[in-house]
Scaffold this motif. Sequence first.
Motif, PDB file in Angstrom:
ATOM      1  N   LEU A 165       9.722  65.932  34.615  1.00  0.00           N
ATOM      2  CA  LEU A 165       9.690  66.475  33.408  1.00  0.00           C
ATOM      3  C   LEU A 165      10.943  65.907  32.554  1.00  0.00           C
ATOM      4  CD1 LEU A 165       9.328  68.726  31.421  1.00  0.00           C
ATOM      5  CD2 LEU A 165      10.283  70.309  32.710  1.00  0.00           C
ATOM      6  N   TYR A 166      10.606  65.265  31.618  1.00  0.00           N
ATOM      7  CA  TYR A 166      11.873  64.487  30.893  1.00  0.00           C
ATOM      8  C   TYR A 166      11.860  65.270  29.591  1.00  0.00           C
ATOM      9  CZ  TYR A 166      14.002  60.884  28.055  1.00  0.00           C
ATOM     10  OH  TYR A 166      15.000  59.872  27.162  1.00  0.00           O
ATOM     11  N   LEU A 167      13.131  65.882  29.216  1.00  0.00           N
ATOM     12  CA  LEU A 167      13.251  66.647  27.967  1.00  0.00           C
ATOM     13  C   LEU A 167      14.460  65.818  27.347  1.00  0.00           C
ATOM     14  CD1 LEU A 167      12.795  70.194  29.256  1.00  0.00           C
ATOM     15  CD2 LEU A 167      11.228  69.007  27.986  1.00  0.00           C
ATOM     16  N   MET A 168      14.383  66.262  26.017  1.00  0.00           N
ATOM     17  CA  MET A 168      15.613  65.860  25.043  1.00  0.00           C
ATOM     18  C   MET A 168      15.959  67.209  24.545  1.00  0.00           C
ATOM     19  SD  MET A 168      14.698  61.940  23.384  1.00  0.00           S
ATOM     20  CE  MET A 168      16.630  61.875  23.017  1.00  0.00           C
ATOM     21  N   LYS A 169      17.572  66.856  24.514  1.00  0.00           N
ATOM     22  CA  LYS A 169      18.158  68.550  23.879  1.00  0.00           C
ATOM     23  C   LYS A 169      18.792  68.115  22.682  1.00  0.00           C
ATOM     24  CE  LYS A 169      16.685  71.067  27.550  1.00  0.00           C
ATOM     25  NZ  LYS A 169      16.004  72.261  27.206  1.00  0.00           N
ATOM     26  N   GLY A 195      -0.560  70.854  30.920  1.00  0.00           N
ATOM     27  CA  GLY A 195      -1.887  71.404  30.880  1.00  0.00           C
ATOM     28  C   GLY A 195      -2.966  70.227  31.577  1.00  0.00           C
ATOM     29  N   LEU A 196      -2.667  69.102  31.352  1.00  0.00           N
ATOM     30  CA  LEU A 196      -3.421  67.918  32.040  1.00  0.00           C
ATOM     31  C   LEU A 196      -3.363  68.025  33.608  1.00  0.00           C
ATOM     32  CD1 LEU A 196      -2.213  64.890  29.838  1.00  0.00           C
ATOM     33  CD2 LEU A 196      -4.765  65.896  30.055  1.00  0.00           C
ATOM     34  N   HIS A 197      -2.114  68.111  33.939  1.00  0.00           N
ATOM     35  CA  HIS A 197      -1.780  68.499  35.672  1.00  0.00           C
ATOM     36  C   HIS A 197      -2.656  69.717  35.826  1.00  0.00           C
ATOM     37  CE1 HIS A 197      -0.100  68.810  39.582  1.00  0.00           C
ATOM     38  NE2 HIS A 197       0.370  70.044  39.175  1.00  0.00           N
ATOM     39  N   ASN A 198      -2.532  70.938  35.268  1.00  0.00           N
ATOM     40  CA  ASN A 198      -3.374  72.035  35.931  1.00  0.00           C
ATOM     41  C   ASN A 198      -4.786  71.748  35.791  1.00  0.00           C
ATOM     42  OD1 ASN A 198      -1.125  73.366  36.090  1.00  0.00           O
ATOM     43  ND2 ASN A 198      -1.227  74.453  34.132  1.00  0.00           N
ATOM     44  N   MET A 199      -5.522  70.840  35.014  1.00  0.00           N
ATOM     45  CA  MET A 199      -6.874  70.284  34.935  1.00  0.00           C
ATOM     46  C   MET A 199      -7.138  69.202  36.055  1.00  0.00           C
ATOM     47  SD  MET A 199      -8.117  70.783  31.036  1.00  0.00           S
ATOM     48  CE  MET A 199      -6.473  69.452  30.331  1.00  0.00           C
ATOM     49  N   GLY A 200      -6.083  69.023  36.849  1.00  0.00           N
ATOM     50  CA  GLY A 200      -6.306  67.830  37.692  1.00  0.00           C
ATOM     51  C   GLY A 200      -6.256  66.524  37.245  1.00  0.00           C
ATOM     52  N   LEU A 201      -5.650  66.273  35.994  1.00  0.00           N
ATOM     53  CA  LEU A 201      -5.778  64.947  35.475  1.00  0.00           C
ATOM     54  C   LEU A 201      -4.370  64.401  35.529  1.00  0.00           C
ATOM     55  CD1 LEU A 201      -7.979  66.137  32.417  1.00  0.00           C
ATOM     56  CD2 LEU A 201      -8.711  64.656  34.413  1.00  0.00           C
ATOM     57  N   PRO A 202      -4.346  62.877  35.182  1.00  0.00           N
ATOM     58  CA  PRO A 202      -3.021  62.423  35.203  1.00  0.00           C
ATOM     59  C   PRO A 202      -2.426  62.301  33.623  1.00  0.00           C
ATOM     60  CG  PRO A 202      -4.953  60.779  34.747  1.00  0.00           C
ATOM     61  CD  PRO A 202      -5.606  62.013  35.359  1.00  0.00           C
ATOM     62  N   CYS A 203      -1.211  62.090  33.949  1.00  0.00           N
ATOM     63  CA  CYS A 203      -0.497  62.268  32.540  1.00  0.00           C
ATOM     64  C   CYS A 203       0.211  61.022  32.189  1.00  0.00           C
ATOM     65  CB  CYS A 203       0.912  63.309  32.926  1.00  0.00           C
ATOM     66  SG  CYS A 203       2.144  62.523  33.871  1.00  0.00           S
ATOM     67  N   GLN A 204       0.640  60.862  30.823  1.00  0.00           N
ATOM     68  CA  GLN A 204       1.496  59.812  30.329  1.00  0.00           C
ATOM     69  C   GLN A 204       2.898  59.603  31.213  1.00  0.00           C
ATOM     70  OE1 GLN A 204      -0.175  57.927  28.236  1.00  0.00           O
ATOM     71  NE2 GLN A 204      -1.749  59.100  27.531  1.00  0.00           N
ATOM     72  N   LEU A 205       3.219  58.331  31.228  1.00  0.00           N
ATOM     73  CA  LEU A 205       4.614  58.122  31.477  1.00  0.00           C
ATOM     74  C   LEU A 205       5.545  58.312  30.357  1.00  0.00           C
ATOM     75  CD1 LEU A 205       3.873  54.909  34.124  1.00  0.00           C
ATOM     76  CD2 LEU A 205       4.414  57.338  34.495  1.00  0.00           C
ATOM     77  N   THR A 206       6.656  59.045  30.347  1.00  0.00           N
ATOM     78  CA  THR A 206       7.372  59.116  29.435  1.00  0.00           C
ATOM     79  C   THR A 206       8.520  58.429  29.192  1.00  0.00           C
ATOM     80  OG1 THR A 206       8.258  61.056  30.423  1.00  0.00           O
ATOM     81  CG2 THR A 206       6.348  61.421  28.944  1.00  0.00           C
ATOM     82  N   ILE A 227       7.179  48.387  22.177  1.00  0.00           N
ATOM     83  CA  ILE A 227       8.218  49.298  21.747  1.00  0.00           C
ATOM     84  C   ILE A 227       8.151  50.558  22.293  1.00  0.00           C
ATOM     85  CG2 ILE A 227       9.224  48.041  19.798  1.00  0.00           C
ATOM     86  CD1 ILE A 227       7.571  50.101  18.062  1.00  0.00           C
ATOM     87  N   VAL A 228       7.047  50.940  23.188  1.00  0.00           N
ATOM     88  CA  VAL A 228       6.601  52.203  23.702  1.00  0.00           C
ATOM     89  C   VAL A 228       6.246  51.667  25.131  1.00  0.00           C
ATOM     90  CG1 VAL A 228       6.460  53.891  21.963  1.00  0.00           C
ATOM     91  CG2 VAL A 228       4.739  52.674  22.636  1.00  0.00           C
ATOM     92  N   GLU A 229       6.861  51.099  25.971  1.00  0.00           N
ATOM     93  CA  GLU A 229       6.464  50.592  27.288  1.00  0.00           C
ATOM     94  C   GLU A 229       5.994  51.294  28.106  1.00  0.00           C
ATOM     95  OE1 GLU A 229       9.829  52.187  27.913  1.00  0.00           O
ATOM     96  OE2 GLU A 229       9.574  50.525  26.260  1.00  0.00           O
ATOM     97  N   ASP A 230       6.394  52.667  28.106  1.00  0.00           N
ATOM     98  CA  ASP A 230       6.043  53.545  29.099  1.00  0.00           C
ATOM     99  C   ASP A 230       4.650  53.876  28.752  1.00  0.00           C
ATOM    100  OD1 ASP A 230       6.740  54.448  26.509  1.00  0.00           O
ATOM    101  OD2 ASP A 230       7.576  56.305  27.215  1.00  0.00           O
ATOM    102  N   MET A 231       4.118  54.199  27.524  1.00  0.00           N
ATOM    103  CA  MET A 231       2.678  54.645  27.282  1.00  0.00           C
ATOM    104  C   MET A 231       1.989  53.307  27.847  1.00  0.00           C
ATOM    105  SD  MET A 231       2.556  56.072  23.647  1.00  0.00           S
ATOM    106  CE  MET A 231       2.997  57.765  23.277  1.00  0.00           C
ATOM    107  N   LYS A 232       2.139  52.067  27.520  1.00  0.00           N
ATOM    108  CA  LYS A 232       1.267  50.849  28.032  1.00  0.00           C
ATOM    109  C   LYS A 232       1.349  50.818  29.535  1.00  0.00           C
ATOM    110  CE  LYS A 232       0.825  45.949  27.526  1.00  0.00           C
ATOM    111  NZ  LYS A 232      -0.666  46.026  27.102  1.00  0.00           N
ATOM    112  N   LEU A 233       2.665  51.268  30.291  1.00  0.00           N
ATOM    113  CA  LEU A 233       2.754  51.137  31.786  1.00  0.00           C
ATOM    114  C   LEU A 233       1.834  52.121  32.473  1.00  0.00           C
ATOM    115  CD1 LEU A 233       3.725  49.838  34.129  1.00  0.00           C
ATOM    116  CD2 LEU A 233       5.834  51.528  33.668  1.00  0.00           C
ATOM    117  N   GLY A 234       1.749  53.435  31.868  1.00  0.00           N
ATOM    118  CA  GLY A 234       0.944  54.440  32.459  1.00  0.00           C
ATOM    119  C   GLY A 234      -0.599  54.057  32.416  1.00  0.00           C
TER     120      GLY A 234
END
Length: 402
Positions: A165-169, A195-206, A227-234
Motif C-alpha cells: 500500500l503506497y500512499l502520499m500524504k 477492490g480488485l484483491h477482494n475479487m481475486g484479481l491482480p492490481c497495478q504496480l504503483t 514516464i509511468v514505468e510502473d504501469m507498463k511493468l505491471g
Amino acid sequence: MLILNGLIAFLATLLAIPVLWFCIQIAAACWRRNSSQPQATSYINSTDSLRIALLIPAHDESVNLIPTLRSVQQQGIKNLRVVVVADNCSDDTAEVARSEGAEVIERTNPLLRGKGYALDFGVQYLAKTLPQVVVILDADCVLSPKVIEPLSLLALTTKRPVQALYLMKNTGDVSVKSKIAEFAWLVKNHVRPLGLHNMGLPCQLTGSGMAFPWSALSAVPLATGEIVEDMKLGIALTALGYPPLFSERTLVISQFPTNQTGVKSQRIRWEHGHLAMIFKEGIPKLRTAFATRDVSLFFLALDLCIPPLALLIALTVIWQLLAGVFWAWSGNSLPFLAGSIYLIGIGCAVAMAWRKFGRHVISGRELLTAPGYIVSKLSVYVGFIFRRQVKWVRSKRDNEPK
C-alpha cells in the motif's frame, strides 16, 4: 439519424465500461474484506537465510534519501542488501547513500534518462549475485515497520510480484485542493487495488514498495523511457504470467511536494503517462487477453483503461451536457438518462470510498468543492492533446528553489 443513433450508442457504451468497472471496484473494497490473501508457507518463517536486495533508484535525492535509508535500517533484517542507483546525479546522492551504509552504483547517461533505465542498470548489477527477491523503493519514500519481510516472503511464496500500500500524504497546513488530490490518490492506490484483491484479481504496480521474485523481474525489459514505468511493468508481468498481488497490510509513505512547480510537473507526468498507457498498453492488451483467454490480463488491462478520476468525471459531465442538447433537438432522452446513471454511479462510489476510507483525509464539505478541482485540471488533459509530455522530468522538491 440511424447512423447518428448508432454512434451515440457506441459512445455511451464506451463511457459506460470504465464507469461501471470503477464503481464495481469501489463497491468490492467497501462491502467485502478478503482475509484469504496468500501467506508465506510454514517452512519460510524468516528472511535471515534469504537473499533479498532492496533497490533504490535515486536522481539528486541526497536530502530525501537519508530518512528513506534510516527507515530501511529500522526494518531489522539481517543480511539485507541495500543498493542505491545514483542515476545522472549532480549532487552528493552517492556520498550520502554510502555514509548511511548502502551499496552504491553510479550511472551517467544524459540521453537515456528516467527511472526505467536506472532500474535496468540496478537489475543488471544484481544479476551477478542472483538475489531471490528484489524490493524496489523510491528514494523519497519511508517504510512503515515490518514491510520488507512480509513483502519478500509473500513474493517468494506466491512467485508473484507484490505491491505494498503506497500512499502520499500532505504535510502542514494544506489547501482544500491538496486534500482532494490526497483523497484521489487514496482511491487510486488503496481503495481500487483493495477492490480488485477482494475479487481475486491482480492490481497495478504503483512505483514504490514493490517486491519481485527474481524470476519475474529478470524476465521483463526495464530500460524504457516511459514516464509511468510502473504501469507498463505491471501489465508486462501479467502478460508473462506474473500478475501483481496487493498487500494492504504493508505501508509505504511519501509526501506531496508543496513546491508549486513540483506539484505541476508531477501532475502532468502522472496524468499524461496514464493516458498514453491506455492507448499503448491498455487497449492492445485487452485484445491480447481476449485472444489468449487470460482473465488476469483482461481485468488488469480494463483497470488500466479507467482514466484518471477527475477526467472520468469531466467526460461524464460533458456527455450529460451534450446529451441534454441532443434530447432537446431530437426528443431522444435515452443518452441523457444514461449519463444520469453514470453520474449517480460515480457519485455514490466516491461517497462510499470517502465514508469508509477517506474521512481522515478530507471533510465531506471540502469534498463537495471537487468540481472546482476538476476544472483546474482540464488544462492538463488539453495539454495531453497539444503538448504531451513524453520524457521523464524529475519533480522539484520542497527544499529546492521554486
